[in-house]
Design a protein around this motif. Structure first.
Motif, mmCIF file in Angstrom:
data_model
loop_
_atom_site.group_PDB
_atom_site.id
_atom_site.type_symbol
_atom_site.label_atom_id
_atom_site.label_comp_id
_atom_site.label_asym_id
_atom_site.label_seq_id
_atom_site.Cartn_x
_atom_site.Cartn_y
_atom_site.Cartn_z
ATOM 1 N N VAL A 67 -10.446 47.105 130.333
ATOM 2 C CA VAL A 67 -9.664 48.164 130.200
ATOM 3 C C VAL A 67 -8.725 48.156 129.019
ATOM 4 C CG1 VAL A 67 -7.601 49.139 131.412
ATOM 5 C CG2 VAL A 67 -9.509 47.894 132.937
ATOM 6 N N LEU A 68 -8.584 47.156 128.498
ATOM 7 C CA LEU A 68 -7.821 47.131 127.105
ATOM 8 C C LEU A 68 -8.333 47.696 126.244
ATOM 9 C CD1 LEU A 68 -5.938 43.623 127.501
ATOM 10 C CD2 LEU A 68 -4.792 45.663 127.559
ATOM 11 N N THR A 69 -9.853 47.547 126.116
ATOM 12 C CA THR A 69 -10.693 47.852 125.046
ATOM 13 C C THR A 69 -10.618 49.494 125.229
ATOM 14 O OG1 THR A 69 -12.324 46.166 125.135
ATOM 15 C CG2 THR A 69 -12.971 48.145 124.243
ATOM 16 N N LEU A 70 -10.574 49.895 126.293
ATOM 17 C CA LEU A 70 -10.373 51.502 126.305
ATOM 18 C C LEU A 70 -8.919 51.965 126.218
ATOM 19 C CD1 LEU A 70 -11.763 52.406 129.791
ATOM 20 C CD2 LEU A 70 -12.800 52.721 127.691
ATOM 21 N N VAL A 71 -8.180 51.453 126.524
ATOM 22 C CA VAL A 71 -6.711 51.649 125.836
ATOM 23 C C VAL A 71 -6.443 51.604 124.156
ATOM 24 C CG1 VAL A 71 -4.407 50.970 125.996
ATOM 25 C CG2 VAL A 71 -5.584 50.940 127.948
ATOM 26 N N GLY A 72 -7.074 50.565 123.727
ATOM 27 C CA GLY A 72 -7.071 50.345 122.304
ATOM 28 C C GLY A 72 -7.943 51.292 121.793
ATOM 29 N N LEU A 73 -8.931 52.057 122.231
ATOM 30 C CA LEU A 73 -9.785 53.275 121.503
ATOM 31 C C LEU A 73 -8.877 54.222 121.704
ATOM 32 C CD1 LEU A 73 -13.397 52.154 122.770
ATOM 33 C CD2 LEU A 73 -12.591 52.321 120.435
ATOM 34 N N PRO A 79 -7.398 58.032 117.876
ATOM 35 C CA PRO A 79 -6.110 58.891 117.504
ATOM 36 C C PRO A 79 -5.960 58.944 116.025
ATOM 37 C CG PRO A 79 -5.796 58.105 119.588
ATOM 38 C CD PRO A 79 -6.816 57.139 119.107
ATOM 39 N N PHE A 80 -5.702 57.749 115.559
ATOM 40 C CA PHE A 80 -5.285 57.372 113.830
ATOM 41 C C PHE A 80 -6.213 57.980 113.157
ATOM 42 C CE2 PHE A 80 -2.230 53.659 115.001
ATOM 43 C CZ PHE A 80 -1.434 54.498 115.680
ATOM 44 N N ILE A 81 -7.511 57.776 113.529
ATOM 45 C CA ILE A 81 -8.650 58.248 112.586
ATOM 46 C C ILE A 81 -8.668 59.679 112.766
ATOM 47 C CG2 ILE A 81 -11.211 58.297 112.379
ATOM 48 C CD1 ILE A 81 -11.420 55.493 113.241
ATOM 49 N N LEU A 82 -8.547 60.310 113.874
ATOM 50 C CA LEU A 82 -8.745 61.720 113.995
ATOM 51 C C LEU A 82 -7.382 62.568 113.371
ATOM 52 C CD1 LEU A 82 -9.687 62.107 117.954
ATOM 53 C CD2 LEU A 82 -10.996 62.754 115.586
ATOM 54 N N PHE A 83 -6.295 62.024 113.353
ATOM 55 C CA PHE A 83 -5.120 62.403 112.632
ATOM 56 C C PHE A 83 -5.246 62.422 111.333
ATOM 57 C CE2 PHE A 83 -2.403 62.531 116.536
ATOM 58 C CZ PHE A 83 -1.950 64.062 116.483
ATOM 59 N N ALA A 84 -5.896 61.192 110.938
ATOM 60 C CA ALA A 84 -6.228 61.011 109.415
ATOM 61 C C ALA A 84 -6.933 61.918 108.771
ATOM 62 C CB ALA A 84 -6.517 59.530 109.087
ATOM 63 N N LEU A 161 -7.732 66.262 120.131
ATOM 64 C CA LEU A 161 -8.636 65.324 120.492
ATOM 65 C C LEU A 161 -7.905 64.027 120.550
ATOM 66 C CD1 LEU A 161 -12.288 65.890 119.411
ATOM 67 C CD2 LEU A 161 -11.264 65.978 121.819
ATOM 68 N N ALA A 162 -6.955 63.841 119.551
ATOM 69 C CA ALA A 162 -6.206 62.626 119.307
ATOM 70 C C ALA A 162 -4.993 62.757 120.506
ATOM 71 C CB ALA A 162 -5.421 62.536 117.862
ATOM 72 N N CYS A 163 -4.629 63.730 120.805
ATOM 73 C CA CYS A 163 -3.518 63.845 121.757
ATOM 74 C C CYS A 163 -3.915 63.702 123.378
ATOM 75 C CB CYS A 163 -2.975 65.323 121.823
ATOM 76 S SG CYS A 163 -1.994 65.649 119.942
ATOM 77 N N VAL A 164 -5.424 64.033 123.371
ATOM 78 C CA VAL A 164 -6.017 63.784 124.539
ATOM 79 C C VAL A 164 -6.106 62.178 124.656
ATOM 80 C CG1 VAL A 164 -8.209 63.887 125.944
ATOM 81 C CG2 VAL A 164 -7.318 65.839 124.695
ATOM 82 N N GLY A 165 -6.607 61.552 123.631
ATOM 83 C CA GLY A 165 -6.592 60.162 123.428
ATOM 84 C C GLY A 165 -5.257 59.542 123.789
ATOM 85 N N GLY A 188 -3.634 43.137 123.452
ATOM 86 C CA GLY A 188 -4.823 43.253 123.696
ATOM 87 C C GLY A 188 -5.426 44.422 123.059
ATOM 88 N N SER A 189 -4.770 45.782 123.307
ATOM 89 C CA SER A 189 -5.381 46.742 122.754
ATOM 90 C C SER A 189 -5.072 47.079 121.292
ATOM 91 C CB SER A 189 -4.335 47.926 123.455
ATOM 92 O OG SER A 189 -2.917 47.972 123.159
ATOM 93 N N LEU A 190 -4.248 46.516 120.628
ATOM 94 C CA LEU A 190 -4.294 46.661 119.331
ATOM 95 C C LEU A 190 -4.842 45.566 118.500
ATOM 96 C CD1 LEU A 190 -0.278 46.994 118.393
ATOM 97 C CD2 LEU A 190 -2.304 48.665 118.187
ATOM 98 N N ILE A 191 -5.151 44.286 119.238
ATOM 99 C CA ILE A 191 -5.981 43.501 118.618
ATOM 100 C C ILE A 191 -7.490 44.074 118.522
ATOM 101 C CG2 ILE A 191 -7.290 41.136 118.691
ATOM 102 C CD1 ILE A 191 -4.392 40.176 119.732
ATOM 103 N N ILE A 192 -7.925 44.485 119.673
ATOM 104 C CA ILE A 192 -9.158 45.171 119.942
ATOM 105 C C ILE A 192 -9.525 46.385 118.889
ATOM 106 C CG2 ILE A 192 -10.812 46.365 121.225
ATOM 107 C CD1 ILE A 192 -9.548 44.564 123.604
#
Length: 298
Positions: A67-73, A79-84, A161-165, A188-192
């Motif tokens: 679940v943390l992998t999903l939250v990290g993604l 979102p950071f990539i999409l906003f970039a 799409l980033a906002c949806v994320g 967990g989410s940020l390390i992943i």
């Protein structure tokens, strides 16, 4: 909403609004993708300290890593990539308005998929808040400045799409990580996410280019304070007041960003900014379901 939650809400608004200042300083030297990926990697390294120091956090991550992998993604990497990518051709005013759609999207997801109904007062507050952001950014949106940069539908789609994320990540956190501490969720989410973003940081880093100390300080501050520490507060808010009210913080962030821009960067503070800020504060007051009488009593 307790006074403690309100204090965290205001503090988090300030911390995230600082990220606009850090972006203004660091992105021109690092580049948008390198800056965004370094932000996540540094945040992941910061949270690694929390994992090493406390066994409870390691257990929480190990038991909920899927679940943390999903939250990290959904809440960081994607979102950071999409906003970039979006920031390359969409002006800051349009991005701010798009970012303010997060609580509306979060409310839709919570209502449709998790049966978390909003009151009419909260819905009205969210709508008023979005209108306030549009007033706040009216000069950038409709004043003809950078019009060409904001006209691309595809880059604006990236931002949405980033906002949806962001909205999806908040709802997943509330509904599937209820018994996990905010620190463990953030770690967990940020390390992943940092593992996912590390190749991007390595590939996009501006090798051979001289990076100033100010730019390095900006990327370190945005990674440590405006991402790692800020997301601990955010996950605490999500667990305490729910994903919709927590994500309504995106309505308030532009106010702090404009004030900080005025104080630190000498940017203009005009009439639309003042009117928009008042409208946003009223909308946020409604969406958070606050009560001045209860706040004064407590």
């Amino acid at each position: 909403m307790s006074n403690r939650d309100l204090i965290i809400f205001i503090t988090l608004s300030f911390m995230w609004s600082l990220s606009f200042i850090f972006y203004r300083i660091g992105v021109p030297e690092f580049g948008s993708l390198a800056f965004a990926s370094l932000r996540v990697v540094l945040a992941g390294l910061t949270m690694l300290v929390f994992v090493i120091l406390k066994k409870k956090n390691r257990v929480g991550i190990r038991e909920n890593w899927k679940v943390l992998t999903l939250v990290g993604l959904f809440s960081a990497a994607v979102p950071f990539i999409l906003f970039a990518f979006s920031a390359r051709s969409v002006n800051a005013g349009v991005l701010a308005v798009l970012n303010a759609s997060v609580p509306m999207i979060s409310g839709f997801i919570a209502s449709v998929f998790f049966k978390d109904r909003l009151s009419k007062k909260q819905i009205l507050g969210l709508v008023i808040g979005v209108i306030g952001v549009m007033i706040l950014m009216s000069e950038n949106l409709f004043g003809g400045q950078g019009a060409g940069s904001g006209s691309g539908l595809l880059p604006m789609g990236y931002a949405l799409l980033a906002c949806v994320g962001y909205a999806l990540g908040a709802n997943i956190t509330r509904n599937y990580l209820e018994n996990v501490s905010p620190v463990a969720i953030t770690a967990g989410s940020l390390i992943i996410a940092s593992v996912i973003m590390l190749p991007v940081a390595v590939y996009e880093f501006p090798y051979g280019k001289s990076i100033s100390l100010t730019a390095w300080i900006s990327v370190i501050c945005i990674g440590v304070f405006s991402t790692a520490i800020a997301l601990i507060f955010m996950n605490q808010l999500i667990k305490s007041i729910g994903p919709v009210r927590a994500t309504s913080i995106t309505l308030v962030i532009p106010i702090f960003a404009i004030i900080l821009g005025y104080l630190l960067l000498g940017e203009a503070l005009d009439t639309p900014a003042i009117i928009g800020s008042i409208v946003i504060l009223f909308g946020t007051y409604l969406s958070l379901n606050l009560s001045f009488k209860k706040m004064l009593k407590s």
